[in-house]
Design an enzyme around this catalytic site. Structure first.
Site, PDB file in Angstrom:
ATOM      1  CG  HIS A  64      73.538  44.663 -14.047  1.00  0.00           C
ATOM      2  ND1 HIS A  64      72.774  43.565 -14.370  1.00  0.00           N
ATOM      3  CD2 HIS A  64      74.276  44.930 -15.165  1.00  0.00           C
ATOM      4  CE1 HIS A  64      73.035  43.190 -15.614  1.00  0.00           C
ATOM      5  NE2 HIS A  64      73.949  43.997 -16.114  1.00  0.00           N
ATOM      6  CG  ASP A  66      69.763  46.781 -10.243  1.00  0.00           C
ATOM      7  OD1 ASP A  66      70.719  46.607 -11.039  1.00  0.00           O
ATOM      8  OD2 ASP A  66      68.904  45.909 -10.056  1.00  0.00           O
ATOM      9  CG  HIS A 142      72.235  38.425 -14.351  1.00  0.00           C
ATOM     10  ND1 HIS A 142      70.903  38.416 -14.704  1.00  0.00           N
ATOM     11  CD2 HIS A 142      72.524  39.723 -14.052  1.00  0.00           C
ATOM     12  CE1 HIS A 142      70.425  39.658 -14.615  1.00  0.00           C
ATOM     13  NE2 HIS A 142      71.396  40.462 -14.225  1.00  0.00           N
TER      14      HIS A 142
END
Lengths: 310, 310
Positions: A64, A66, A142
């Site tokens: 991801h 970030d 996740h």
């Protein structure tokens, strides 16, 4: 012999004016490692006094943005500054494709090699090892394949107790065998157990990074006894449905993981920008696990040596 | 009626602890535009009080990482925050390929459209227009295809001088024609020139961004009369061979461009990290063009209205 975690970023996916996207720096005996590399990491390294060229390897938990957008600027800057030493990047697939695209469009002339090592996110395995450190993957739960990391300082070699050498009249060969962990075989046929002859000067220290993830008792079990646990705590208990839906943990779940792992201390982070004051999350975690604090950016957390008395 | 440039980043390719990679925000009548988007731009927007969602369009000068790495985090964050409005990105090829790769790996579920508009870096042409603003490309001379941008506020409509309406007994049709710029045709066959009947309440303002580039007299000519010129000044005069070699300008060359353009004011930036104090560069530029200052991050430069007296 340093074992120090420095928090460079602790926001969740949307950064805020005060919190930056995920990145931690780890200093183990003056060797430096990055864990995740959110946007702006290269400058935050400079600001905490770690020269980006010192980074040996980067461990990326999942793909991801970030957790990884800062890696491309870091790769470019290291090249501009003339790096020749390869940079190891441990990351899940398809980081290989992403890296290839990055190099094609932005860094086709890079003067050093970026060496990708696949993190198989479903496996708990040794990823990296040097003289003083081992790094293991910790499978997480996740929305995309994700792994945490356990950094474990190796135990130092056994030292021989001085008084034992005299008492048992140990020669060079005896000492070498005893330092390897063997018992002492004496000329008279008797055996002296190793633990009466040796001691460890200290116990290897450890740090675990578990982000991003649902609460996972299995992951907590795999970092059993860790000195310092960083666990994401994106949400408060009142938002636990949202945590489940988005593949994240609440502060209470982070504390549950720390309890289960019998961690020494817990740092929580990856806070959703919806909470104006993270003290709420710290309070929730401390109800279960008092040795909790909120990640503070720019702060370093030293893990002191556990000297073993004898 | 705001016309304001805010400097978000002013370093050259290697950022420093104090200077961030290239990005400027432009506010024209409360419509917001980004010019270049180096790493960390989304947070620096927040820090200067510009909500990233307000950005209408992004103008990217060239595809070196220090001018574009922040765009990917911005694109992701806007999506996470639920943007529905398309975001226009003006950038040279192969930004289309880079964007496609980005969306594939990181933002396949983006809830809004990123609309790429090609900047043909060898052409001086109108890229964007709305009610109050026109944006033109300015061909630059760099190691890769690069274009600067000229932001030109449109001149406001003509106002009719109140005393003229009475003196010439103008009706509604007369007023409409005169406001369009026509002369007044009177019933007696005489003609009153438009400029005796009207005035412009103010003159449209302008801002030009020329980075990264060698000194280009042609580019300077294309921004003739600009109120505020940002020109890169990566190097000092003593390093002009290095400037030429790397496709950059010296502070003296930036000032030469400002002189040639007859700019109102000059801001220099994109400083090489080799200079510990940019005052050297400012001093060199001021010898030729006194109205020079060094880009200051977080600072806004307002261009005041030129009210036209009559």
């Amino acid at each position: 012999m340093t074992f120090r975690v420095t928090i460079l970023g602790s926001s969740s996916a949307s950064p805020t004016p005060r919190r930056n996207p995920a990145a931690h720096a780890l200093n183990v005996h003056e060797q430096f490692f990055l864990i995740d590399c959110g946007e702006g990491t290269q400058q935050r390294l400079m600001r905490v006094g770690i020269h980006p060229q010192k980074i040996n390897a980067v461990f990326v938990s999942h793909l991801h943005g970030d957790h990884v957008y800062g890696l491309f600027g870091l790769i470019s800057t290291l090249g501009l500054q003339g790096r020749r030493t390869p940079l190891a990047v441990y990351a899940p697939r398809p980081f290989d494709d992403i890296l290839e695209a990055h190099l094609r469009y932005f860094d086709s002339q890079l003067p050093y090699e970026v060496q990708w090592h696949e993190v198989e996110t479903r496996k708990h395995q040794l990823l990296y090892e040097n003289k003083v450190l081992e790094v293991y993957s910790i499978p997480l739960r996740h929305r995309v394949p994700a792994a945490g990391f356990l950094f474990r300082e190796k135990n130092p070699p056994l030292n021989i107790r001085k008084e034992a050498i005299e008492r048992y009249d140990m020669g060079i060969a005896d000492c070498a065998a005893v330092k390897r962990g063997e018992d002492l075989q004496r000329a008279d046929g008797s055996t002296i157990p190793n633990d009466r002859l040796t001691y460890r000067p200290y116990q290897g220290r450890s740090y675990a990074y578990l982000s991003d993830t649902l609460y996972s008792p299995k992951a907590a079990g795999l970092v059993q006894g860790v000195d310092l646990l960083y666990h994401e705590a994106t949400f408060a208990d009142s938002d636990k449905a949202l945590a489940r839906q988005t593949g994240h943990s609440t502060a209470r779940q982070a504390a549950t993981a720390a309890l289960k792992a019998e961690a020494g201390r817990l740092i929580i982070g990856h806070f959703s920008s919806r909470y104006k004051d993270e003290q709420l999350l710290v309070d929730e975690a401390r109800q279960l696990f008092p040795a909790t604090e909120a990640a503070e950016e720019g702060k370093s957390y030293d893990i002191p040596l556990h000297k073993i008395s004898f």
